[in-house]
Design an enzyme around this catalytic site. Sequence first.
Site, mmCIF file in Angstrom:
data_model
loop_
_atom_site.group_PDB
_atom_site.id
_atom_site.type_symbol
_atom_site.label_atom_id
_atom_site.label_comp_id
_atom_site.label_asym_id
_atom_site.label_seq_id
_atom_site.Cartn_x
_atom_site.Cartn_y
_atom_site.Cartn_z
ATOM 1 N N HIS A 312 0.806 -1.230 0.000
ATOM 2 C CA HIS A 312 0.000 0.000 0.000
ATOM 3 C C HIS A 312 0.832 1.270 0.000
ATOM 4 O O HIS A 312 0.335 2.334 -0.386
ATOM 5 C CB HIS A 312 -0.961 0.001 1.184
ATOM 6 C CG HIS A 312 -2.184 -0.822 0.935
ATOM 7 N ND1 HIS A 312 -2.211 -2.171 1.145
ATOM 8 C CD2 HIS A 312 -3.409 -0.495 0.452
ATOM 9 C CE1 HIS A 312 -3.402 -2.643 0.823
ATOM 10 N NE2 HIS A 312 -4.151 -1.645 0.392
ATOM 11 N N GLY A 313 2.086 1.187 0.433
ATOM 12 C CA GLY A 313 2.896 2.394 0.392
ATOM 13 C C GLY A 313 4.253 2.187 1.016
ATOM 14 O O GLY A 313 4.421 1.340 1.902
#
Lengths: 458, 352
Positions: A312-313
């Site tokens: 996700h990041g």
Amino acid sequence: MVFSSISFLFFFLTLLFLSYFLVPKKYRNNVLLIFSLIFYYMGEKWYVFLLLLSCLVNYIIGLLLQKKRKKLYLIIGLVFDVGLLFYFKYTNFFLETFNNIFNFNLPMLKIILPLGISFFTFQNLSYLIDVYRKSVLPEKSFLRYATYITLFPQLVAGPIVRYQDVALELETRQESFELFSVGVKRFVIGLAKKVLIADTIYHVYTNILGFNMSALSYILVAICFTLQIYYDFSGYSDMAIGLGKMFGFNFKENFNYPLIASSITDFWRRWHISLSSFFKDYVYIPLGGNKCSKLLNIRNIFIVWALTGFWHGASWNFIMWGIYFFVFLILEKFTLKKYLKKNFIAYIYTFIIVVISFVIFSITDLNELFSFLKGMMGIGVPLYNKEVLYLLKNNLVILVIAFLGISPFLKNKINSLKKGKLEKVIEGGEIIFILGIFILVVASIVSSSFNPFIYFRF
Amino acid sequence: MKEKIVSIGFVGIIFTFGFLSLVLKDKDISLVERRKLASVGTLKEDFNENLDKYLTDQFPLRDTFLTLNSAFNRYFLNNKDYNGVYLKDDYIFERLYPLDNKSINNFTNKINYIKEKYLKNNDCYYMIIPDKSYFLDSNKYLTIDYDYLYSYLDENINFSRIDIKNELKLDDYYKTDIHLKQKAYFKVIDKLSDYFKFNNKDISYTEKVYSDFKGASFYKVPFSKPEELIYLTNEILENVRVKHLEYKDNYVYKEDAFNSSDAYNVFLSGPSSLIEIINDNAYTDKELIIFRDSFGSSIAPLLVPFYKKITLVDLRYINMNLVNNYITFNNQDVLFLYSTLIVNNSFILKIN
């Protein structure tokens, strides 16, 4: 280019409909490919060549996987795909972490993250592994493969469509008024979720954050984070599925009312289904899944959730977010499961855990994150203040609508009415509702210059 | 059949508006937003970046869509401060919240600085006109703590305030604009005459009425009704000389403003850094300097009969360092006339 923009709705789609439905069927993939590349170019300019390079390499490796030494080709393919993702998404994160740990001062690289790289990389990976496992034949036509990877509805924010799910439709598909109409409805509902609900809720919490904070303010902001991310992302998936249907594709569902899940395990069966099933099929099961010792099973679950967070990041809060879910999944698997039946307490427990998870998800600065969590617990702030009571009252209608929309209650009610005497009235009302909602969405887009999709970051 | 209607309806809408966008002539400005709209020229600078800004600005029936969106938010979603304004009894209130302590502190420091550096020998007062939200019920709406604001100013500004807030009523303000009606300034002038000691003798005026006034907040609420803007003139005002620093204009009331996006600019031609109003027929030799915001534009004409020269300084548009080049401070009367809107946003004042 984003779906909720004038350029997409009134020019891109108009030209695409004209080109697509006017050309003979055999050229329709070419039209989709050209428009998908234009779509990507409008947002990312020359990264479009990176996208094409990624398609070409995976297409060639897919063909080579039919020959001898296929394991070597698979490894080359995986290294290429993961390397590309690593370089663009994670290089600076590792440089920064290295600098912090060893007190170095290595310079950061000026890398701009190409939109959708996490999504198209995972599609390429799933294709190579499926061909290697012989669960699907390699695509012979580069144009068709490139059409699959670059297909604009799912290119930049998913869902992660597997080649085996659309292989047949890439070759031959049947467009129809009926499917087109289902697609329009789904697309408009998705647009409304994004523009009328997610963006409005964004304004609610930015308003709250502009005032003096109380415990109730922090809690309301946390709930708003959750609702905004849900409506933004599931709205995008609805739009992608709807657009797919307009052109004869049937993408799998990506959300199934996750905010009314009765446990965290249940939540992850309903939230971003294409991502969790990717990790299940390509990471968890190859690692041994649960067909191994308890300790190895826990290790496998840990790896999956650390990777899910990291996908996700490139930031510690996302890794924390993944590990946070790992902890609850393990707790549920080994102890809580027997207590979590489909009852009120189970729903509340899940909702609270999910809301806190999206606080961790939304705040990248760790100091800020801990201060926010303290605020939610009322440490150092009053329980409530006049600002939050005012804003709660002033935004009650949108919050009620948002809460009604997290369950299938309304949808089921309408479907049951359709089966009764009111069928004609309901169906007529549905047409007015869909077109009316679309006009309202346009009014909102015209009125607003703020429109980024949250999931473009990933 | 239902499928066909939905499909044709959707495609019909996008084709029609797409086509209209291409054939309709671009507009230069938006009266609703009081700003220049993006033109096709912006696409040459950065096509990808500016395309949506341009298309959104030039979208067919743009103003109707803005109204529809505003009505949806205000009446369906019941968002009573949508677009940053409240609506009560046809009055539109710009939301001023929260109180910005840094700004108030900055305001007091700047005013004290000007007084100490430039106005040691002048008769100086300040007046803070409350914005309309002062009249809202603070239990129902978010409004700043006006008592705290005024007491903070009184404690920290080194010269006296002329209190006007208790003399004003809500109907002294325009419904669709932030400003006071010109007639309401007679109450202010009564007060000023006591402090600056001028003879507030009755002066007769002729009322002129512009009946289609749409104030600055007009388009922020759907279905607002235009109202009357009354301005007062007489022989004295018709014979004064008006000088602007930036441009040549000799109007006390510039009626051309009624054809522009902001009819309030009828008063002294609108925003201007420095204006002199010279009344050769004044019955005194007194001069007045007003440091002011836009509220000052409509009171100044009513003070003309009592002063030989009035100088209006708007520090939003000129730095105080430069003002010193145009004004010789000696024994003029000096009034700082600001609204609470500026006090709470004082960093826009250019005072070093």
